[in-house]
Design a protein around this motif. Structure first.
Motif, PDB file in Angstrom:
ATOM      1  N   GLY A   1       0.808  -1.213   0.000  1.00  0.00           N
ATOM      2  CA  GLY A   1       0.000   0.000   0.000  1.00  0.00           C
ATOM      3  C   GLY A   1       0.840   1.261   0.000  1.00  0.00           C
ATOM      4  O   GLY A   1       0.554   2.210  -0.719  1.00  0.00           O
ATOM      5  N   ASN A   2       1.893   1.249   0.805  1.00  0.00           N
ATOM      6  CA  ASN A   2       2.741   2.433   0.942  1.00  0.00           C
ATOM      7  C   ASN A   2       4.024   2.225   0.133  1.00  0.00           C
ATOM      8  O   ASN A   2       4.829   1.346   0.440  1.00  0.00           O
ATOM      9  CB  ASN A   2       3.072   2.670   2.418  1.00  0.00           C
ATOM     10  CG  ASN A   2       3.717   4.023   2.664  1.00  0.00           C
ATOM     11  OD1 ASN A   2       4.563   4.461   1.887  1.00  0.00           O
ATOM     12  ND2 ASN A   2       3.333   4.673   3.731  1.00  0.00           N
TER      13      ASN A   2
ATOM     14  N   GLU B   1      -6.981  -2.149   4.061  1.00  0.00           N
ATOM     15  CA  GLU B   1      -6.094  -1.144   3.476  1.00  0.00           C
ATOM     16  C   GLU B   1      -4.814  -0.966   4.303  1.00  0.00           C
ATOM     17  O   GLU B   1      -4.382   0.169   4.572  1.00  0.00           O
ATOM     18  CB  GLU B   1      -6.827   0.197   3.341  1.00  0.00           C
ATOM     19  CG  GLU B   1      -8.000   0.183   2.384  1.00  0.00           C
ATOM     20  CD  GLU B   1      -7.547   0.054   0.929  1.00  0.00           C
ATOM     21  OE1 GLU B   1      -7.429   1.074   0.244  1.00  0.00           O
ATOM     22  OE2 GLU B   1      -7.311  -1.095   0.494  1.00  0.00           O
TER      23      GLU B   1
ATOM     24  N   GLU C   1      -5.974   3.122   6.229  1.00  0.00           N
ATOM     25  CA  GLU C   1      -5.909   1.883   7.003  1.00  0.00           C
ATOM     26  C   GLU C   1      -6.864   1.961   8.188  1.00  0.00           C
ATOM     27  O   GLU C   1      -6.918   2.957   8.905  1.00  0.00           O
ATOM     28  CB  GLU C   1      -4.483   1.658   7.514  1.00  0.00           C
ATOM     29  CG  GLU C   1      -4.356   0.464   8.462  1.00  0.00           C
ATOM     30  CD  GLU C   1      -2.959   0.311   9.036  1.00  0.00           C
ATOM     31  OE1 GLU C   1      -2.022   0.125   8.253  1.00  0.00           O
ATOM     32  OE2 GLU C   1      -2.814   0.387  10.270  1.00  0.00           O
TER      33      GLU C   1
ATOM     34  N   THR D   1      -1.308  -0.335   5.668  1.00  0.00           N
ATOM     35  CA  THR D   1      -0.213   0.594   5.329  1.00  0.00           C
ATOM     36  C   THR D   1      -0.651   1.758   4.449  1.00  0.00           C
ATOM     37  O   THR D   1       0.149   2.643   4.151  1.00  0.00           O
ATOM     38  CB  THR D   1       0.995  -0.101   4.644  1.00  0.00           C
ATOM     39  OG1 THR D   1       0.700  -0.366   3.263  1.00  0.00           O
ATOM     40  CG2 THR D   1       1.382  -1.392   5.349  1.00  0.00           C
ATOM     41  N   LYS D   2      -1.905   1.799   4.024  1.00  0.00           N
ATOM     42  CA  LYS D   2      -2.376   2.884   3.172  1.00  0.00           C
ATOM     43  C   LYS D   2      -2.931   4.024   4.013  1.00  0.00           C
ATOM     44  O   LYS D   2      -3.076   3.913   5.236  1.00  0.00           O
ATOM     45  CB  LYS D   2      -3.436   2.377   2.192  1.00  0.00           C
ATOM     46  CG  LYS D   2      -2.922   1.335   1.210  1.00  0.00           C
ATOM     47  CD  LYS D   2      -4.018   0.886   0.257  1.00  0.00           C
ATOM     48  CE  LYS D   2      -3.497  -0.188  -0.687  1.00  0.00           C
ATOM     49  NZ  LYS D   2      -4.544  -0.690  -1.612  1.00  0.00           N
ATOM     50  N   ARG D   3      -3.284   5.087   3.354  1.00  0.00           N
ATOM     51  CA  ARG D   3      -3.763   6.292   4.033  1.00  0.00           C
ATOM     52  C   ARG D   3      -4.999   6.019   4.893  1.00  0.00           C
ATOM     53  O   ARG D   3      -5.141   6.556   5.989  1.00  0.00           O
ATOM     54  CB  ARG D   3      -4.083   7.373   2.999  1.00  0.00           C
ATOM     55  CG  ARG D   3      -4.567   8.686   3.601  1.00  0.00           C
ATOM     56  CD  ARG D   3      -4.882   9.688   2.512  1.00  0.00           C
ATOM     57  NE  ARG D   3      -5.402  10.928   3.059  1.00  0.00           N
ATOM     58  CZ  ARG D   3      -5.875  11.924   2.316  1.00  0.00           C
ATOM     59  NH1 ARG D   3      -5.873  11.826   0.993  1.00  0.00           N
ATOM     60  NH2 ARG D   3      -6.347  13.014   2.894  1.00  0.00           N
TER      61      ARG D   3
ATOM     62  N   GLY E   1     -11.515  -2.024  -0.223  1.00  0.00           N
ATOM     63  CA  GLY E   1     -10.118  -2.325   0.086  1.00  0.00           C
ATOM     64  C   GLY E   1      -9.931  -3.790   0.424  1.00  0.00           C
ATOM     65  O   GLY E   1     -10.893  -4.518   0.679  1.00  0.00           O
TER      66      GLY E   1
END
Length: 273
Positions: free
Chosen positions: A10-11, A191, A197, A193-195, A218
């Motif tokens: 994700g990141n 989600e 999460e 590690t994503k914004r 997600g």
């Protein structure tokens, strides 16, 4: 030389310098979806001012394995720098890369697997439900009796169970657990590690209520707490075989214990007599 490289889940900043160095030198990339991987390479080149330019891309997925290995030249794995990447995360974990590992082993090809992002271990660490052992089931069957059996086996596990799930089926998964064992503790993360999460942890019946009106978009990873019934003496196949009951009843019991179909077991029992 063949390298298996983990990609961020994700990141983008989770990619390691070592992965970037190998990508920058590679001649060939093998991947699940070349469109996804080419977009990923474009992002890396832009973010880190690189010039990753493999000369060839090959797609390897569950639907073309036989064709891929029939045509791919083994010499390329020896003479060139070849990289395998999954669409996201660690290669060979619920991923077709495992077939490439077996191919390399069979053909005595040197290969190396680099460490990196992995949704499974991230969820295990974040759950607070795993102290040592756990079971990983990947994605359960999509629907039908096979899914019911797989979920029942998961709930019977003496260890915490980790499951990957899609946004389309995660609510059904949680509500199914809630119906079977409403007080079973569950941790779920989407989600990672994503914004956006998001983590959830509650008893199944409460979590089902929370997710009813939640945004489920997600990819999800779900950790189900271990069964509390772990100290009781376990029933074995031999125990059931010794019971003086009809083959039909015996087949039903063995199905619950082994996960095999009742009809298949019934046919085996009747053929023995």
């Amino acid at each position: 030389m063949l390298y298996f490289l983990p990609t961020p889940i994700g990141n983008l900043d989770d990619i390691s310098k070592r992965c970037l160095d190998i990508l920058n030198l590679c001649d060939i990339i093998i991947c699940e979806d070349s469109r996804v991987t080419k977009s990923f390479i474009k992002l890396l080149n832009s973010r880190y001012n690189l010039d990753i330019k493999p000369s060839e891309f090959y797609s390897l997925h569950t639907h073309n394995e036989s064709e891929f290995f029939a045509k791919f030249e083994v010499s390329k794995l020896i003479e060139k720098i070849v990289v395998y990447v999954s669409d996201a995360g660690m290669p060979c974990i619920s991923d077709p890369g495992v077939s490439l590992v077996k191919f390399a082993q069979k053909n005595s090809i040197n290969y190396e697997v680099l460490s990196g992002s992995n949704a499974l271990l991230l969820a295990v660490a974040a759950s607070g439900l795993v102290e040592k052992e756990f079971s990983f089931l990947g994605f359960l069957p999509n629907n039908g009796k096979d899914r019911d059996i797989a979920l029942q086996n998961a709930l019977n596990s003496p260890y915490p169970v980790v499951i990957y799930e899609s946004p389309k089926r995660v609510f059904e998964l949680i509500t199914s657990v809630a119906k079977m064992e409403p007080n079973r503790e569950i941790f779920a993360i989407k989600e990672a590690t994503k914004r956006f999460e998001t983590k959830f942890k509650d008893r199944a019946q409460n979590l089902a209520i929370k997710l009813k009106n939640a945004n489920l978009k997600g990819e999800w990873c779900v950790v189900i707490a271990a069964s509390n019934i772990i100290n009781q003496e376990k029933i074995t196949i031999s125990d059931i075989d010794e019971l003086d009951i009809s083959p039909k009843q015996k087949a039903k019991l063995l199905s619950k214990l082994t996960g095999k179909r009742v009809k298949e077991i019934y046919n085996q029992l009747t053929n023995q007599n």
